[in-house]
Scaffold this active site. Sequence first.
Site, PDB file in Angstrom:
ATOM      1  N   CYS A 132      83.699  -4.356 -56.697  1.00 59.80           N
ATOM      2  CA  CYS A 132      82.351  -3.818 -56.419  1.00 59.80           C
ATOM      3  C   CYS A 132      82.293  -3.608 -54.908  1.00 59.80           C
ATOM      4  O   CYS A 132      83.179  -2.971 -54.348  1.00 59.80           O
ATOM      5  CB  CYS A 132      81.266  -4.761 -56.952  1.00 59.80           C
ATOM      6  SG  CYS A 132      81.385  -6.452 -56.333  1.00 59.80           S
ATOM      7  N   ARG A 179      79.566  -8.762 -58.037  1.00 56.11           N
ATOM      8  CA  ARG A 179      79.297  -8.086 -59.314  1.00 56.11           C
ATOM      9  C   ARG A 179      80.584  -7.964 -60.135  1.00 56.11           C
ATOM     10  O   ARG A 179      80.583  -8.134 -61.358  1.00 56.11           O
ATOM     11  CB  ARG A 179      78.698  -6.697 -59.060  1.00 56.11           C
ATOM     12  CG  ARG A 179      77.311  -6.735 -58.436  1.00 56.11           C
ATOM     13  CD  ARG A 179      76.830  -5.340 -58.044  1.00 56.11           C
ATOM     14  NE  ARG A 179      77.449  -4.851 -56.823  1.00 56.11           N
ATOM     15  CZ  ARG A 179      77.175  -3.665 -56.269  1.00 56.11           C
ATOM     16  NH1 ARG A 179      76.305  -2.832 -56.863  1.00 56.11           N
ATOM     17  NH2 ARG A 179      77.752  -3.295 -55.160  1.00 56.11           N
TER      18      ARG A 179
END
Length: 280
Positions: A240, A245
Site C-alpha cells: 500500500c 493496509r
Amino acid sequence: MSTASHSSEHNVLPFIVEPEQLQEHLKDPQLLIIDVPVNGDSYRQGHVPGAIYLDFRYLMRGEGPVPNDVPSVEFLSQLFSALGLTRDTHVVAYDDEGGGWAARLLWTLDLIGHTRYSYLNGGIHAWRDAGMEESTELTAPTPSEYHAEILNPNAAITCDEIKEKLNDRQFAIWDARSKAEYDGERGNNKHLGHIPGAVNMDWLDAMDRSRALRIRDYAELMTELGALGLTPDMEIATHCQSHHRSSFTWLVGKALGFNMRGYAGSWGEWGNRDDTPIEK
C-alpha cells in the site's frame, strides 16, 4: 510434561479465530492477546479481557529513507521481550479498524519465524458485535527474553526483488490502496501511479461491513481475486503506502491459501525513488 510438549506442536487456535472460539480460550496461559488499535482510546474504552496494548508505531522503523520499513532486529528483540513473547506463546492480535495494524504485527511475527499466531476476525468490532465481555483494566505484560532474528525472510519482498520479477508470469502484485492512489490521482509522493502490472483491490473491499469488519466470504474473494489474475499458484507481493493496509491483504491472501509476501517499503519507497518503473 507430555501435555506441554504436545501443545507446543499444535497451535491452540486457528489462524483466523472467531470471538466465540477466543472466548473459550481466554484463560489459556499460552495465549498472548495483543490489541493494536489505530485509535489509542479504543483500548481504554474496552478490550478483550487480558489483552495487552501495543502502540502500532513500534511496528515500523520510524526513521531513515523508508520510515515504514521493518525495525532492526535489536529493536524487535526489545519490543517482543517487553510484550512477553516466548517461543511457546500463541499470539492473538486484533485492532479497531478491520485488521491493518493487527496484521502488521502478525506479518512481523511471520518474518521472525514465530508462526504461532491468530487474527481475531473483525477485531474489537466483532468482539462487541458478538456481545462478549470487555475489560477496561490495563493488563501489564510479563517481560521475557526474546531474541528476534529474520528467520523467514520470504515473508517480505524488497523493491529490487519486485523489479527483477516484473516480467515473471508466476508473479503478481496486489496493490491494496484506493483506486485514486492506484490511478495516480492521489498521494503525496514524488511519483504517483502504480507498479507496472499491479492489480488493485482496496483493502476495505476485503472486509465485510455487514459482519463487523470480518474478512469477507472466502469463495467470493477467491472469485474476485481470480478475476483480477491473482491465484493460489502464484507468488503475490502486496503493498500500500506504508505496508499497513497491505498487511491486512497479506493476511487475507494467507487465509485463502495464497503465497503472499509483504512489501514493507510500499509506495512510500517505490513512489519516492527515481529508479522504479511506474504506470498510471
